[in-house]
Scaffold this motif. Structure first.
Motif, PDB file in Angstrom:
ATOM      1  N   TYR A 193       0.849  -1.196   0.000  1.00  0.00           N
ATOM      2  CA  TYR A 193       0.000   0.000   0.000  1.00  0.00           C
ATOM      3  C   TYR A 193       0.882   1.242   0.000  1.00  0.00           C
ATOM      4  CZ  TYR A 193      -4.165  -2.812   0.710  1.00  0.00           C
ATOM      5  OH  TYR A 193      -5.180  -3.700   0.548  1.00  0.00           O
ATOM      6  N   SER A 194       1.561   1.462  -1.123  1.00  0.00           N
ATOM      7  CA  SER A 194       2.400   2.652  -1.255  1.00  0.00           C
ATOM      8  C   SER A 194       2.573   2.944  -2.738  1.00  0.00           C
ATOM      9  CB  SER A 194       3.772   2.419  -0.600  1.00  0.00           C
ATOM     10  OG  SER A 194       4.487   1.468  -1.375  1.00  0.00           O
ATOM     11  N   THR A 195       3.122   4.092  -3.038  1.00  0.00           N
ATOM     12  CA  THR A 195       3.292   4.498  -4.432  1.00  0.00           C
ATOM     13  C   THR A 195       4.039   3.436  -5.234  1.00  0.00           C
ATOM     14  OG1 THR A 195       3.882   6.528  -3.277  1.00  0.00           O
ATOM     15  CG2 THR A 195       3.665   6.645  -5.682  1.00  0.00           C
ATOM     16  N   HIS A 196       4.927   2.720  -4.577  1.00  0.00           N
ATOM     17  CA  HIS A 196       5.748   1.737  -5.303  1.00  0.00           C
ATOM     18  C   HIS A 196       5.155   0.351  -5.245  1.00  0.00           C
ATOM     19  CE1 HIS A 196       8.505   5.051  -5.328  1.00  0.00           C
ATOM     20  NE2 HIS A 196       8.494   5.100  -3.980  1.00  0.00           N
ATOM     21  N   GLY A 197       4.243   0.124  -4.335  1.00  0.00           N
ATOM     22  CA  GLY A 197       3.657  -1.209  -4.183  1.00  0.00           C
ATOM     23  C   GLY A 197       2.580  -1.473  -5.229  1.00  0.00           C
ATOM     24  N   HIS A 198       2.090  -2.747  -5.270  1.00  0.00           N
ATOM     25  CA  HIS A 198       1.148  -3.088  -6.336  1.00  0.00           C
ATOM     26  C   HIS A 198      -0.254  -2.517  -6.069  1.00  0.00           C
ATOM     27  CE1 HIS A 198       0.460  -6.538  -3.585  1.00  0.00           C
ATOM     28  NE2 HIS A 198      -0.779  -6.463  -4.029  1.00  0.00           N
ATOM     29  N   ASN A 199      -0.479  -2.044  -4.838  1.00  0.00           N
ATOM     30  CA  ASN A 199      -1.770  -1.379  -4.583  1.00  0.00           C
ATOM     31  C   ASN A 199      -1.721   0.125  -4.854  1.00  0.00           C
ATOM     32  OD1 ASN A 199      -3.414  -3.586  -3.816  1.00  0.00           O
ATOM     33  ND2 ASN A 199      -2.225  -3.732  -1.921  1.00  0.00           N
ATOM     34  N   ARG A 200      -0.501   0.628  -5.152  1.00  0.00           N
ATOM     35  CA  ARG A 200      -0.253   1.978  -5.675  1.00  0.00           C
ATOM     36  C   ARG A 200      -0.598   3.133  -4.754  1.00  0.00           C
ATOM     37  NH1 ARG A 200      -3.567   2.528 -10.414  1.00  0.00           N
ATOM     38  NH2 ARG A 200      -2.447   4.448 -10.886  1.00  0.00           N
ATOM     39  N   TYR A 201      -1.488   2.931  -3.785  1.00  0.00           N
ATOM     40  CA  TYR A 201      -1.860   4.034  -2.887  1.00  0.00           C
ATOM     41  C   TYR A 201      -1.705   3.588  -1.447  1.00  0.00           C
ATOM     42  CZ  TYR A 201      -4.028   5.882  -7.110  1.00  0.00           C
ATOM     43  OH  TYR A 201      -4.241   6.332  -8.376  1.00  0.00           O
ATOM     44  N   SER A 202      -1.526   4.547  -0.588  1.00  0.00           N
ATOM     45  CA  SER A 202      -1.445   4.211   0.828  1.00  0.00           C
ATOM     46  C   SER A 202      -2.851   3.937   1.350  1.00  0.00           C
ATOM     47  CB  SER A 202      -0.837   5.379   1.608  1.00  0.00           C
ATOM     48  OG  SER A 202      -1.780   6.435   1.667  1.00  0.00           O
ATOM     49  N   ILE A 203      -2.914   3.245   2.473  1.00  0.00           N
ATOM     50  CA  ILE A 203      -4.203   2.959   3.097  1.00  0.00           C
ATOM     51  C   ILE A 203      -4.943   4.261   3.370  1.00  0.00           C
ATOM     52  CG2 ILE A 203      -5.249   2.173   5.265  1.00  0.00           C
ATOM     53  CD1 ILE A 203      -4.618  -0.217   3.770  1.00  0.00           C
ATOM     54  N   ILE A 204      -4.207   5.231   3.869  1.00  0.00           N
ATOM     55  CA  ILE A 204      -4.820   6.528   4.180  1.00  0.00           C
ATOM     56  C   ILE A 204      -5.486   7.116   2.935  1.00  0.00           C
ATOM     57  CG2 ILE A 204      -4.337   8.924   4.845  1.00  0.00           C
ATOM     58  CD1 ILE A 204      -3.456   7.787   7.247  1.00  0.00           C
ATOM     59  N   ASP A 205      -4.778   7.040   1.782  1.00  0.00           N
ATOM     60  CA  ASP A 205      -5.348   7.558   0.536  1.00  0.00           C
ATOM     61  C   ASP A 205      -6.627   6.815   0.180  1.00  0.00           C
ATOM     62  OD1 ASP A 205      -3.468   9.462   0.146  1.00  0.00           O
ATOM     63  OD2 ASP A 205      -2.160   8.193  -1.113  1.00  0.00           O
ATOM     64  N   LEU A 206      -6.549   5.486   0.312  1.00  0.00           N
ATOM     65  CA  LEU A 206      -7.703   4.678  -0.109  1.00  0.00           C
ATOM     66  C   LEU A 206      -8.900   4.863   0.812  1.00  0.00           C
ATOM     67  CD1 LEU A 206      -5.726   1.502  -1.160  1.00  0.00           C
ATOM     68  CD2 LEU A 206      -6.945   3.072  -2.671  1.00  0.00           C
ATOM     69  N   LEU A 207      -8.614   5.293   2.044  1.00  0.00           N
ATOM     70  CA  LEU A 207      -9.712   5.497   2.996  1.00  0.00           C
ATOM     71  C   LEU A 207     -10.306   6.903   2.912  1.00  0.00           C
ATOM     72  CD1 LEU A 207      -8.377   3.593   6.143  1.00  0.00           C
ATOM     73  CD2 LEU A 207     -10.390   3.004   4.779  1.00  0.00           C
ATOM     74  N   ARG A 208      -9.884   7.694   1.938  1.00  0.00           N
ATOM     75  CA  ARG A 208     -10.376   9.064   1.810  1.00  0.00           C
ATOM     76  C   ARG A 208     -11.903   9.188   1.851  1.00  0.00           C
ATOM     77  NH1 ARG A 208      -6.084  11.562   3.422  1.00  0.00           N
ATOM     78  NH2 ARG A 208      -4.428  11.917   1.900  1.00  0.00           N
ATOM     79  N   PRO A 209     -12.641   8.292   1.185  1.00  0.00           N
ATOM     80  CA  PRO A 209     -14.112   8.424   1.248  1.00  0.00           C
ATOM     81  C   PRO A 209     -14.636   8.407   2.681  1.00  0.00           C
ATOM     82  CG  PRO A 209     -13.512   6.904  -0.482  1.00  0.00           C
ATOM     83  CD  PRO A 209     -12.231   7.241   0.251  1.00  0.00           C
ATOM     84  N   PHE A 210     -14.038   7.575   3.545  1.00  0.00           N
ATOM     85  CA  PHE A 210     -14.472   7.534   4.946  1.00  0.00           C
ATOM     86  C   PHE A 210     -14.072   8.826   5.646  1.00  0.00           C
ATOM     87  CE2 PHE A 210     -14.184   3.064   3.776  1.00  0.00           C
ATOM     88  CZ  PHE A 210     -15.371   2.576   4.261  1.00  0.00           C
ATOM     89  N   ASP A 211     -12.832   9.261   5.346  1.00  0.00           N
ATOM     90  CA  ASP A 211     -12.314  10.510   5.904  1.00  0.00           C
ATOM     91  C   ASP A 211     -13.284  11.650   5.605  1.00  0.00           C
ATOM     92  OD1 ASP A 211     -10.855  12.697   6.659  1.00  0.00           O
ATOM     93  OD2 ASP A 211      -9.000  12.106   5.657  1.00  0.00           O
TER      94      ASP A 211
END
Lengths: 631, 196
Positions: free
Chosen positions: B115-133
């Motif tokens: 879960y990072s720019t370099h990982g295969h999920n491309r975004y951090s958990i925090i980024d992906l949780l933006r809708p909840f935020d």
């Protein structure tokens, strides 16, 4: 033998003349009238006594008024109060005033003139409603308005009958004379053998007795008929119900005759009183065929009774009266139509269909003779004029349809077909069978403000659920006529919730045959029944215990520790799987031509299903949310 | 003491290893309310009034769920759609949740690094949780970083137990305290706050 021969003559005259007239676009009423003229004394002379026949057939009018009353729940009557009082009241007032004025101009005393005015202001309910129904205009504003006017007239006959004795300018006849005349003129003297027993009393006493008779009908209709019908319905003999319905109408007619009232009015009152009854539809279905036959007979007898001899001796006077009457009524009606803004062509339908004298005119004329209000000669002429005006109506309707209405065709918004439907008594859903199954369907629908017409043939059932405010009608949904009265031609969905599998199937067949537009949702007993209903074209079939058993299974899985959501999904999946299995077996049934006994088949089916269940659980192992990618 | 409400969503808990342990851990903490949504509403018919009343009575709301397709299982979305009504949770008069706190408690198959720019999920958990935020923000709630369990699919039992214990401590700590502004500025996982 002779009466059978007479009956045969009537029926064959009707059977020959009416379809021809309908085919030619003349309408059934004109067909009957022509048939009457043909077999009447001035053509083939196959009739013994047309007048006597008319009196017998007037009973059709009694039944018609009873049926009209049944359609008029007090609430519906209340909603129609403005057109009834406004249009109906004005029609009677204006027409009576005009005719009275004309009669006084011809040197009649005011009492006589008023009597003539009142009598001729009435139109023919039988004729007008028959024509409007045939033209499918009953729901159009022209039909609604006509109905309102006719209803006002029908009600107005009650006070008119009460008032007429007070208009007598000479002393009433002696008792003996009255009986003689009654035997010749009144309808009911023949059918009842009784006749007016109170004619010798002073006018005010007669009026009191009349009021009392009407009140007694209202009270009896309200408090006695329901237990009576319940008792009869419990016997489960259909013919007994028909007999009771006829007994009721004839009984009212007799009572009314005894007190010198029109039996039709008594029947109408009784009808209104029973309009809220759950047995209403069944009553309608039972009386309607008799009414239709008798009305046909009535029109035949009107045709046959036209006195061509009198017509020959005074052609000018009678024709003047007929044309004057029709023209005067037409003009007043057209004025009312404009005043009450009946749109476009509707105003002409309204005016033409009501521009004639009515069958109540005959009855009232008879009573004027008894009461010495009019001379015999005047009565004969007026009777002939009314009959001729009735013959003229279908011709005028034809003229209207061919030449007047086409002129309104361009303006779409005013054509009758586009007019808003009548008061919403035609519910979108009919539920047949209101036991434990149908009640749930009904409660859900009613909870969503969807009006439901419910038919059930268990009187105890009805009694119970009516206490909770359901409108339930007693009746056998398997009868086409009853389903029709329940509004099957206008409804969207018929829910067949009866528990008898053969009954359910026969209702389905009949509904699909007579009302192809109607969606039929049906309760199936088991899978076998399901297949039968499917092949009969049911639109939605629900096996009666399936969902209940399924939820029992689901809760049991849950009780054993399965998560609620999984149990729910398992149950749903089972339902899908079961549906597939059932359908597959259904195909097998239709492929398999040889006969397999039902029980044998059912057994086989259960085994197949069980085998299929085990296989499917091996293959449809639930892979949902397996913890591979995510958690 | 902060009152904690856990909205738990797992459609197939019988197959879960991590979430079931986390759930048991939560159940062992006194004063924590848990709504097991799939168990409460197997036919999806959520009792909105009951849920809203529960929200009103708690200070900290936790969405506990597997991180299916970078989001929550369908039922939790349904819950948000139905319960977070206009006039209750947001809008001119919708301030029932104002000042409360929201956080996600998630389990994910991918590693922290994925879960990072370099990982295969491309975004951090925090980024992906933006809708909840942003949901929390619209409702006037404070949104905390997530408590997350990564690499769940082949996780040994002891490690799961370790996370369950950590979660128990988190709940205990949340009942008494909330991360300060300064802590939050650099905090990426609630995991780190418990251990600090």
């Amino acid at each position: 033998m002779d009466s059978l021969l007479q009956a045969f003559i009537f029926l064959s005259a009707g059977v020959v003349a009416v379809p021809i007239a309908s085919r030619l676009g003349l309408g059934s009423v004109l067909g009957y009238l022509i048939a009457g003229v043909l077999i009447g004394p001035f053509a083939l002379n196959l009739l013994h006594d047309a007048t006597q026949l008319m009196h017998f057939a007037e009973f059709g009018v009694v039944m018609m008024l009873f049926l009209i009353g049944l359609e008029l729940q007090p609430s519906l009557l209340w909603r129609m109060r403005f057109p009834i009082l406004g249009m109906g009241g004005l029609q009677m007032a204006l027409t009576t005033a005009a005719i009275t004025g004309i009669a006084m101009y011809f040197n009649q005393p005011w009492q006589t003139a008023l009597a003539i005015g009142l009598i001729l202001s009435l139109s023919s309910t039988a004729l007008a409603l028959q024509i409007l129904a045939e033209k499918k205009l009953m729901n159009a504003s022209s039909g609604k308005s006509s109905f309102a006017v006719l209803l006002f007239q029908d009600i107005a006959v009650i006070p008119i009958i009460a008032i007429l004795p007070l208009l007598a300018i000479t002393a009433p006849l002696t008792n003996v004379d009255t009986a003689n005349i009654a035997a010749v003129v009144t309808a009911d003297a023949h059918s009842s053998g009784g006749g007016n027993l109170i004619a010798h009393l002073p006018g005010w006493q007669q009026t009191i007795i009349v009021v009392m008779a009407v009140v007694s009908i209202i009270l009896a209709g309200r408090f006695l008929t329901r237990p009576l019908f319940r008792f009869i319905a419990d016997s489960k003999l259909r013919e007994l119900f028909t007999a009771t319905a006829l007994m009721l109408v004839i009984g009212i007619a007799l009572l009314m005759t005894t007190v010198g009232l029109s039996p039709a009015l008594g029947a109408f009152t009784a009808g209104v009183v029973m309009a809220d009854s759950e047995y209403r539809h069944e009553l309608e279905a039972n009386i309607d065929p008799f009414k239709a036959l008798l009305l046909g007979l009535f029109f035949i007898s009107v045709g046959a009774s036209i006195d061509f001899a009198l017509l020959g001796s005074k052609p000018i006077v009678i024709m003047e009266i007929v044309l004057g009457l029709v023209a005067l009524k037409f003009i007043i009606l057209l004025f009312l139509a404009k005043l009450f803004k009946i749109p476009g062509g509707g105003s002409y339908w309204f005016s033409f269909s009501l521009a004639q004298g009515g069958e109540f005119g005959f009855v009232l004329l008879a009573s004027t003779l008894e009461n010495r209000i009019l001379h015999k000669e005047t009565i004969d002429i007026l009777t002939a004029a009314i009959a001729l005006s009735m013959v003229l109506t279908p011709l005028l309707i034809l003229f209207n349809e061919k030449f007047v209405i086409p002129r309104f065709k361009e303006d779409k918004s005013t054509t009758t077909a586009d007019e808003e439907p009548m008061e919403e008594q035609d519910n979108p859903v009919i539920i047949a069978g209101f036991g434990r199954y149908g009640q749930i369907v009904g409660r859900l629908l009613i909870g969503n403000d969807i009006p439901v017409t419910v038919l059930d043939h268990s009187a105890t059932h009805i009694e119970r659920v009516r206490r909770f405010g359901f409108k339930v009608y007693y009746g056998d949904a398997g009868r086409e006529d009853l389903l029709h009265t329940a509004g099957a031609d206008k409804a969207k969905v018929l829910v067949i919730a009866v528990d008898d599998r053969e009954k359910a199937k026969s209702i389905l067949k009949m509904a699909k045959h007579s009302y192809p537009h109607l969606l039929v949702h049906i309760r199936a007993y088991d899978a076998m029944h399901y297949h039968e209903l499917k092949s009969e074209g049911a639109d939605f079939i629900s096996r009666e215990l399936f969902l209940s058993s399924l939820s029992m299974g689901e809760k049991t899985l849950q009780a054993l520790g399965m998560r609620a959501y999984k149990a729910k999904r398992q149950a749903r999946q089972f339902a899908v799987h079961d549906q597939k299995t059932t359908d597959r077996l259904g195909e097998h049934i239709s492929d398999n031509k040889r006969y397999i006994s039902e029980s044998r088949h059912a057994q086989e089916e259960v085994l197949n299903i069980l085998r299929g269940d085990r296989m499917s659980y091996r293959t449809s192992e639930d892979h949902s949310w397996d913890a591979t990618g995510h958690e | 003491m902060n009152r904690i409400l856990i909205l738990f969503a797992h459609p197939a808990l019988e197959k879960s290893k991590v979430q079931i342990s986390l759930l048991k851990a939560a159940q062992s903490v006194d004063g924590v309310t848990i709504h097991d949504l799939y168990e409460l509403y197997p036919d999806g018919l959520i009792d909105v009034v009951y849920e809203q009343d529960a929200l009103t009575e708690h200070d900290i709301i936790l969405f506990q769920h597997p991180f299916y397709w970078y989001s929550a299982p369908a039922m939790l979305k349904e819950w948000q759609d139905l319960v977070l009504e206009y006039g209750f949770a947001y809008g001119a008069s919708g301030n029932a949740l104002r000042g409360k706190t929201l956080a996600n408690i998630i389990s994910a198959g991918g590693s922290k690094n994925s879960y990072s720019t370099h990982g295969h999920n491309r975004y951090s958990i925090i980024d992906l949780l933006r809708p909840f935020d942003q949901t929390a923000n619209l409702c006037g709630m404070n949104y905390l970083p997530p408590f997350a369990v990564h690499r769940t699919h082949d996780m040994p039992k002891e490690k799961i137990e370790m996370y369950a214990e950590l979660y128990r401590q988190l709940l205990w700590k949340l009942q008494r305290d909330l991360p300060s502004e300064e802590t939050l500025a650099s905090l990426r996982y609630l995991n780190d706050w418990v251990q600090s």
